[in-house]
Design a protein around this motif. Structure first.
Motif, PDB file in Angstrom:
ATOM      1  N   HIS A  83       0.853  -1.197   0.000  1.00 27.58           N
ATOM      2  CA  HIS A  83       0.000   0.000   0.000  1.00 27.58           C
ATOM      3  C   HIS A  83       0.886   1.244   0.000  1.00 27.58           C
ATOM      4  O   HIS A  83       1.492   1.571   1.019  1.00 27.58           O
ATOM      5  N   GLU A  84       0.942   1.951  -1.117  1.00 32.06           N
ATOM      6  CA  GLU A  84       1.852   3.088  -1.257  1.00 32.06           C
ATOM      7  C   GLU A  84       1.585   4.194  -0.239  1.00 32.06           C
ATOM      8  O   GLU A  84       2.527   4.760   0.328  1.00 32.06           O
ATOM      9  N   ALA A  85       0.325   4.509   0.019  1.00 27.89           N
ATOM     10  CA  ALA A  85       0.014   5.581   0.979  1.00 27.89           C
ATOM     11  C   ALA A  85       0.558   5.241   2.367  1.00 27.89           C
ATOM     12  O   ALA A  85       1.063   6.115   3.085  1.00 27.89           O
ATOM     13  N   ARG A  86       0.469   3.982   2.753  1.00 26.80           N
ATOM     14  CA  ARG A  86       1.011   3.544   4.050  1.00 26.80           C
ATOM     15  C   ARG A  86       2.528   3.699   4.068  1.00 26.80           C
ATOM     16  O   ARG A  86       3.103   4.197   5.048  1.00 26.80           O
ATOM     17  N   THR A  87       3.186   3.278   2.997  1.00 26.85           N
ATOM     18  CA  THR A  87       4.638   3.414   2.914  1.00 26.85           C
ATOM     19  C   THR A  87       5.036   4.871   3.063  1.00 26.85           C
ATOM     20  O   THR A  87       5.970   5.200   3.809  1.00 26.85           O
ATOM     21  N   LYS A  88       4.332   5.765   2.373  1.00 28.10           N
ATOM     22  CA  LYS A  88       4.640   7.195   2.453  1.00 28.10           C
ATOM     23  C   LYS A  88       4.486   7.715   3.882  1.00 28.10           C
ATOM     24  O   LYS A  88       5.326   8.475   4.365  1.00 28.10           O
ATOM     25  N   LYS A  89       3.420   7.303   4.557  1.00 25.63           N
ATOM     26  CA  LYS A  89       3.193   7.770   5.934  1.00 25.63           C
ATOM     27  C   LYS A  89       4.274   7.263   6.881  1.00 25.63           C
ATOM     28  O   LYS A  89       4.706   7.979   7.783  1.00 25.63           O
ATOM     29  N   ILE A  90       4.700   6.023   6.700  1.00 25.02           N
ATOM     30  CA  ILE A  90       5.770   5.481   7.543  1.00 25.02           C
ATOM     31  C   ILE A  90       7.061   6.266   7.300  1.00 25.02           C
ATOM     32  O   ILE A  90       7.731   6.693   8.248  1.00 25.02           O
ATOM     33  N   CYS A  91       7.400   6.473   6.043  1.00 25.87           N
ATOM     34  CA  CYS A  91       8.624   7.215   5.715  1.00 25.87           C
ATOM     35  C   CYS A  91       8.562   8.632   6.275  1.00 25.87           C
ATOM     36  O   CYS A  91       9.530   9.112   6.882  1.00 25.87           O
ATOM     37  N   GLN A  92       7.434   9.303   6.077  1.00 29.24           N
ATOM     38  CA  GLN A  92       7.291  10.673   6.581  1.00 29.24           C
ATOM     39  C   GLN A  92       7.355  10.697   8.102  1.00 29.24           C
ATOM     40  O   GLN A  92       7.941  11.607   8.693  1.00 29.24           O
ATOM     41  N   GLY A  93       6.781   9.690   8.755  1.00 29.46           N
ATOM     42  CA  GLY A  93       6.841   9.608  10.214  1.00 29.46           C
ATOM     43  C   GLY A  93       8.258   9.428  10.726  1.00 29.46           C
ATOM     44  O   GLY A  93       8.646  10.024  11.744  1.00 29.46           O
ATOM     45  N   ILE A  94       9.035   8.617  10.033  1.00 27.38           N
ATOM     46  CA  ILE A  94      10.444   8.432  10.411  1.00 27.38           C
ATOM     47  C   ILE A  94      11.184   9.761  10.291  1.00 27.38           C
ATOM     48  O   ILE A  94      11.955  10.144  11.178  1.00 27.38           O
ATOM     49  N   ILE A  95      10.926  10.481   9.206  1.00 27.35           N
ATOM     50  CA  ILE A  95      11.570  11.779   8.982  1.00 27.35           C
ATOM     51  C   ILE A  95      11.105  12.792  10.027  1.00 27.35           C
ATOM     52  O   ILE A  95      11.923  13.473  10.652  1.00 27.35           O
ATOM     53  N   ASP A  96       9.797  12.911  10.229  1.00 30.76           N
ATOM     54  CA  ASP A  96       9.244  13.896  11.168  1.00 30.76           C
ATOM     55  C   ASP A  96       9.713  13.668  12.601  1.00 30.76           C
ATOM     56  O   ASP A  96       9.899  14.621  13.360  1.00 30.76           O
ATOM     57  N   ASN A  97       9.898  12.405  12.973  1.00 29.76           N
ATOM     58  CA  ASN A  97      10.347  12.081  14.330  1.00 29.76           C
ATOM     59  C   ASN A  97      11.869  12.092  14.458  1.00 29.76           C
ATOM     60  O   ASN A  97      12.396  11.742  15.506  1.00 29.76           O
ATOM     61  N   LYS A  98      12.534  12.463  13.370  1.00 29.58           N
ATOM     62  CA  LYS A  98      13.997  12.553  13.351  1.00 29.58           C
ATOM     63  C   LYS A  98      14.663  11.270  13.844  1.00 29.58           C
ATOM     64  O   LYS A  98      15.631  11.302  14.604  1.00 29.58           O
ATOM     65  N   LEU A  99      14.095  10.137  13.412  1.00 29.97           N
ATOM     66  CA  LEU A  99      14.692   8.859  13.767  1.00 29.97           C
ATOM     67  C   LEU A  99      15.935   8.673  12.910  1.00 29.97           C
ATOM     68  O   LEU A  99      15.843   8.663  11.687  1.00 29.97           O
ATOM     69  N   ASN A 100      17.044   8.549  13.529  1.00 33.83           N
ATOM     70  CA  ASN A 100      18.296   8.383  12.806  1.00 33.83           C
ATOM     71  C   ASN A 100      18.555   6.887  12.617  1.00 33.83           C
ATOM     72  O   ASN A 100      19.416   6.313  13.267  1.00 33.83           O
ATOM     73  N   ILE A 101      17.751   6.294  11.735  1.00 30.84           N
ATOM     74  CA  ILE A 101      17.834   4.850  11.516  1.00 30.84           C
ATOM     75  C   ILE A 101      17.946   4.551  10.027  1.00 30.84           C
ATOM     76  O   ILE A 101      17.591   5.371   9.178  1.00 30.84           O
ATOM     77  N   LYS A 102      18.444   3.363   9.737  1.00 31.30           N
ATOM     78  CA  LYS A 102      18.400   2.793   8.398  1.00 31.30           C
ATOM     79  C   LYS A 102      17.490   1.579   8.492  1.00 31.30           C
ATOM     80  O   LYS A 102      17.385   0.945   9.544  1.00 31.30           O
ATOM     81  N   TRP A 103      16.833   1.271   7.423  1.00 28.04           N
ATOM     82  CA  TRP A 103      15.973   0.092   7.415  1.00 28.04           C
ATOM     83  C   TRP A 103      16.099  -0.618   6.081  1.00 28.04           C
ATOM     84  O   TRP A 103      16.270  -0.010   5.040  1.00 28.04           O
ATOM     85  N   GLY A 104      16.074  -1.955   6.179  1.00 25.58           N
ATOM     86  CA  GLY A 104      16.286  -2.730   4.974  1.00 25.58           C
ATOM     87  C   GLY A 104      15.746  -4.135   5.094  1.00 25.58           C
ATOM     88  O   GLY A 104      14.968  -4.437   5.985  1.00 25.58           O
ATOM     89  N   ASN A 105      16.213  -4.978   4.166  1.00 28.54           N
ATOM     90  CA  ASN A 105      15.714  -6.347   4.045  1.00 28.54           C
ATOM     91  C   ASN A 105      14.211  -6.324   3.784  1.00 28.54           C
ATOM     92  O   ASN A 105      13.494  -7.254   4.099  1.00 28.54           O
ATOM     93  N   VAL A 106      13.728  -5.228   3.217  1.00 31.67           N
ATOM     94  CA  VAL A 106      12.297  -4.992   3.059  1.00 31.67           C
ATOM     95  C   VAL A 106      11.816  -5.686   1.790  1.00 31.67           C
ATOM     96  O   VAL A 106      12.237  -5.356   0.689  1.00 31.67           O
ATOM     97  N   ASN A 107      10.927  -6.654   1.970  1.00 24.49           N
ATOM     98  CA  ASN A 107      10.440  -7.457   0.862  1.00 24.49           C
ATOM     99  C   ASN A 107       9.326  -6.734   0.118  1.00 24.49           C
ATOM    100  O   ASN A 107       8.433  -6.156   0.732  1.00 24.49           O
ATOM    101  N   GLY A 108       9.391  -6.785  -1.196  1.00 22.00           N
ATOM    102  CA  GLY A 108       8.354  -6.153  -1.995  1.00 22.00           C
ATOM    103  C   GLY A 108       8.197  -6.827  -3.342  1.00 22.00           C
ATOM    104  O   GLY A 108       9.011  -7.636  -3.750  1.00 22.00           O
TER     105      GLY A 108
END
Length: 174
Positions: A83-108
């Motif tokens: 679900h693209e809208a969900r992906t966008k919200k998660i990404c924006q939330g990570i940015i807005d919360n200034k989470l200094n993380i990397k994430w991977g191994n993400v299956n698609g």
């Protein structure tokens, strides 16, 4: 929430990968709406895909990264990008919360990722998405049709171009 607080020695579960030194596994959704003939996921989930809300995902990533001093997460969803809208919200939330993380191994799915808008790819990069896994299974269109992958071999080349442009590593399973 993931019950990491029940683990007596969490350090045994913190992993290192090329994009992070202190990472935990994370799962934000269950199931897959695709019906590839070889995969047990469709049988297990009945073709359904159920996910945690973007807000919950971001809050859990924030809580876990702060509690255990993490710099990344490996996602183990069967099809995170459904679900693209969900992906966008998660990404924006990570940015807005200034989470200094990397994430991977993400299956698609290549079929789904090819529909993503350029601004979503930009958000994925900005939020720390470092690695995507797609199951190509074969480079032969006849085999892909037999497996009901709903893509052509060239679609994996197109996804590679998108991930390269976004500076995201692509893993392809065959």
């Amino acid at each position: 929430p993931m019950p990491y607080h029940l683990i007596e020695d969490i350090e045994k579960y913190i992993i290192t990968d090329w994009y992070g030194n202190r990472m935990l596994s994370y799962m934000s959704s269950f199931g897959c709406p695709q019906s590839c003939t070889f995969c047990a996921e469709n049988t297990m989930s009945g073709g359904r895909w159920k996910s945690l809300s973007p807000e919950r995902v971001v809050q859990e990533l924030k809580d876990l990264s702060e509690r255990y001093h993490l710099d990344g997460f490996q996602f183990y969803d069967s099809n995170f990008f459904t679900h693209e809208a969900r992906t966008k919200k998660i990404c924006q939330g990570i940015i807005d919360n200034k989470l200094n993380i990397k994430w991977g191994n993400v299956n698609g799915s290549a079929k789904i990722l090819l529909r993503y808008k350029p601004e979503t790819w930009e958000l994925m990069t900005a939020s720390g998405c470092s690695e995507i896994l797609v199951g190509a299974e074969s480079g032969d269109d006849e085999i892909l049709d037999f497996l009901r992958k709903e893509v052509k071999a060239d679609d994996y080349v197109k996804v590679k171009r998108l991930t390269t442009k976004a500076h995201i590593k692509l893993w392809v399973s065959l």
